[in-house]
Design an enzyme around this catalytic site. Structure first.
Site, PDB file in Angstrom:
ATOM      1  N   PHE A  11       1.401  -1.356   0.029  1.00 56.86           N
ATOM      2  CA  PHE A  11      -0.234   0.194  -0.245  1.00 56.86           C
ATOM      3  C   PHE A  11       1.060   1.545   0.299  1.00 56.86           C
ATOM      4  O   PHE A  11       0.837   2.550   0.730  1.00 56.86           O
ATOM      5  CB  PHE A  11      -1.455   0.240   1.057  1.00 56.86           C
ATOM      6  CG  PHE A  11      -2.116   0.680   1.102  1.00 56.86           C
ATOM      7  CD1 PHE A  11      -3.234   0.846  -0.211  1.00 56.86           C
ATOM      8  CD2 PHE A  11      -1.858   1.848   2.284  1.00 56.86           C
ATOM      9  CE1 PHE A  11      -3.934   1.521   0.283  1.00 56.86           C
ATOM     10  CE2 PHE A  11      -3.065   2.566   1.693  1.00 56.86           C
ATOM     11  CZ  PHE A  11      -4.315   2.559   0.950  1.00 56.86           C
ATOM     12  N   ASP A 223      16.698  -2.629 -14.767  1.00 60.68           N
ATOM     13  CA  ASP A 223      15.627  -1.877 -15.309  1.00 60.68           C
ATOM     14  C   ASP A 223      14.934  -2.019 -16.714  1.00 60.68           C
ATOM     15  O   ASP A 223      13.948  -2.831 -17.175  1.00 60.68           O
ATOM     16  CB  ASP A 223      15.088  -0.614 -14.525  1.00 60.68           C
ATOM     17  CG  ASP A 223      13.410  -0.439 -14.691  1.00 60.68           C
ATOM     18  OD1 ASP A 223      12.646  -1.147 -14.221  1.00 60.68           O
ATOM     19  OD2 ASP A 223      13.345   0.783 -15.874  1.00 60.68           O
ATOM     20  N   LYS A 227      12.725  -5.080 -18.272  1.00 61.18           N
ATOM     21  CA  LYS A 227      11.652  -5.326 -19.310  1.00 61.18           C
ATOM     22  C   LYS A 227      11.859  -5.913 -20.674  1.00 61.18           C
ATOM     23  O   LYS A 227      10.748  -6.258 -20.863  1.00 61.18           O
ATOM     24  CB  LYS A 227      11.307  -4.084 -19.068  1.00 61.18           C
ATOM     25  CG  LYS A 227      10.822  -2.523 -18.093  1.00 61.18           C
ATOM     26  CD  LYS A 227      10.614  -1.634 -17.418  1.00 61.18           C
ATOM     27  CE  LYS A 227      10.863  -0.873 -16.737  1.00 61.18           C
ATOM     28  NZ  LYS A 227      10.706   0.586 -16.741  1.00 61.18           N
ATOM     29  N   GLY A 324       5.078   6.328 -12.497  1.00 62.78           N
ATOM     30  CA  GLY A 324       4.132   7.650 -11.807  1.00 62.78           C
ATOM     31  C   GLY A 324       3.301   6.226 -11.338  1.00 62.78           C
ATOM     32  O   GLY A 324       2.221   5.698 -11.330  1.00 62.78           O
TER      33      GLY A 324
HETATM   34  N1  HSE Z   1      12.619   4.566 -12.658  1.00 64.99           N
HETATM   35  C1  HSE Z   1      11.704   3.893 -13.996  1.00 64.99           C
HETATM   36  C2  HSE Z   1      12.425   4.881 -14.564  1.00 64.99           C
HETATM   37  C3  HSE Z   1      10.262   2.870 -12.992  1.00 64.99           C
HETATM   38  O1  HSE Z   1      13.029   5.221 -13.786  1.00 64.99           O
HETATM   39  O2  HSE Z   1      11.641   4.514 -15.878  1.00 64.99           O
HETATM   40  C4  HSE Z   1       9.705   2.745 -13.642  1.00 64.99           C
HETATM   41  O3  HSE Z   1       9.810   1.053 -13.488  1.00 64.99           O
END
Ligand code: HSE
Length: 344
Positions: A11, A223, A227, A324
């Protein structure tokens, strides 16, 4: 009209963002979609927990934690259960998994997802760890239990990406994907082109809330790598792990390199790419100096973009937010509505 009993595991920013969206849109969702949602449990490792089958007032829960209080102080219900205890005890139909994840182990998010799927709950998550590391196993478990496992928010937050392929490109064969999949580094490269120094712009990205808690995950490309793994496995049907893909971030990009590229009519972007050729996957994350007429070269700031190479439509590019509170909260709403539309 169907009302879905839902448990929120986590949360924090995204969980509260989702709760705010649900409060603001509940009338519209009922009228337009016949969709109702009753949160019957919330558990957060920092903010405490409450399990209340009669339903939790989201406004009260948000107000409580915004004032620095704990969910353990919510009036009524069972308190103090951790995530796994909450999943075991809840009667919810859906588990929304928004806890944290260690990208190396996928924990604790993966254990939460597995426990909920094993119990026969639908699962929606924004956590990359379980999906990047254990997708085939989790999909098989969901199939066996005849429930949905959805994770739209793991790539480009709520900008339609995985659902776009599943729904809108159904019937096309996607042979490659290439995208700007990390907002922090795209913001940094954009500002560095305007003359800002690397360290200053990284600090600004952290202030603005784009960067991960440990910004190495952004600037070293991890990151974006997670993806690319998700896209490779989900969109291209590969079965790769993060260690199978070469990954270079933006730490070695200098103002001089950016200037030199600009003089050649090019612009550096951190590009995550995956391509299937003769059944073999070629994938990478690395900075690429793109010609300015490439659709991805014009995408500046924290915005993300992805191009799908398809057989029937040629290249199709989607551009939108990649992170976001509201944008990622929306990705969960999109997953919830997908569950609703296919199961109600
Ligand atoms: N830190 C990541 C970005 C957040 O800057 O895209 C989303 O995964």
């Amino acid at each position: 009209m169907k009302t879905w009993k839902t448990a929120l595991i986590g949360f924090g920013t995204v969980g509260q963002g989702l709760a705010e969206i649900l409060l603001a849109k509940q009338k519209e969702l009922k009228a337009k979609e016949g969709f109702g949602l009753k949160v019957t449990a919330i558990s957060d490792f920092k903010l405490g927990s409450v399990l209340r089958p009669a339903g939790i007032d989201l406004k009260k829960a948000i107000d409580l934690v915004k004032k620095g209080g704990s969910l353990n102080d919510y009036p009524g219900g069972t308190k103090g259960l951790d995530a796994l205890q909450t999943i075991a005890k809840t009667d919810a139909d859906i588990m929304v998994e928004l806890a944290y994840t260690d990208i190396k182990t996928g924990e604790p998010a993966t254990s939460h997802v597995k426990a909920a799927l094993k119990k026969g709950m639908h699962v929606a998550t924004t956590n990359k760890g379980p999906v990047a590391l254990f997708l085939p196993e989790l999909q098989a478990l969901a199939k066996r239990k005849k429930v949905q496992f959805l994770f739209e928010g793991t790539v480009m937050s709520g900008t339609p990406t995985l659902s776009f392929v599943r729904r809108n490109l159904a019937g096309c064969t996607v042979s490659a994907v290439a995208g700007i999949l990390n907002g922090t580094t795209n913001y940094m490269l954009t500002e560095m082109e305007k003359g800002m120094a690397y360290d200053d712009v990284l600090a600004k990205a952290q202030q603005l809330g784009y960067a991960e808690a440990v910004p190495d995950a952004d600037v070293k490309g991890w990151d974006a790598l997670a993806k690319v793994v998700i896209l490779s496995n989900y969109v291209l049907g590969a079965n790769v792990k993060p260690d199978d893909i070469s990954c270079r971030g933006i730490t070695k990009i200098t103002p001089d390199m950016i200037k030199k590229a600009a003089a050649e009519g090019k612009r550096y972007k951190l590009i995550g790419r995956a391509e299937l050729k003769n059944g073999k996957l070629k994938a990478s994350v690395k900075p690429v100096a793109l010609p300015l007429d490439d659709p991805l070269a014009g995408v500046g700031g924290a915005t993300n973009a992805i191009t799908f190479e398809t057989d029937l439509m040629g290249p199709v590019t989607v551009v939108g937010a990649g992170a976001g509170r509201v944008e990622t909260g929306f990705s969960v709403l999109a997953d919830l509505l997908e569950i609703h539309r296919s199961c109600a």
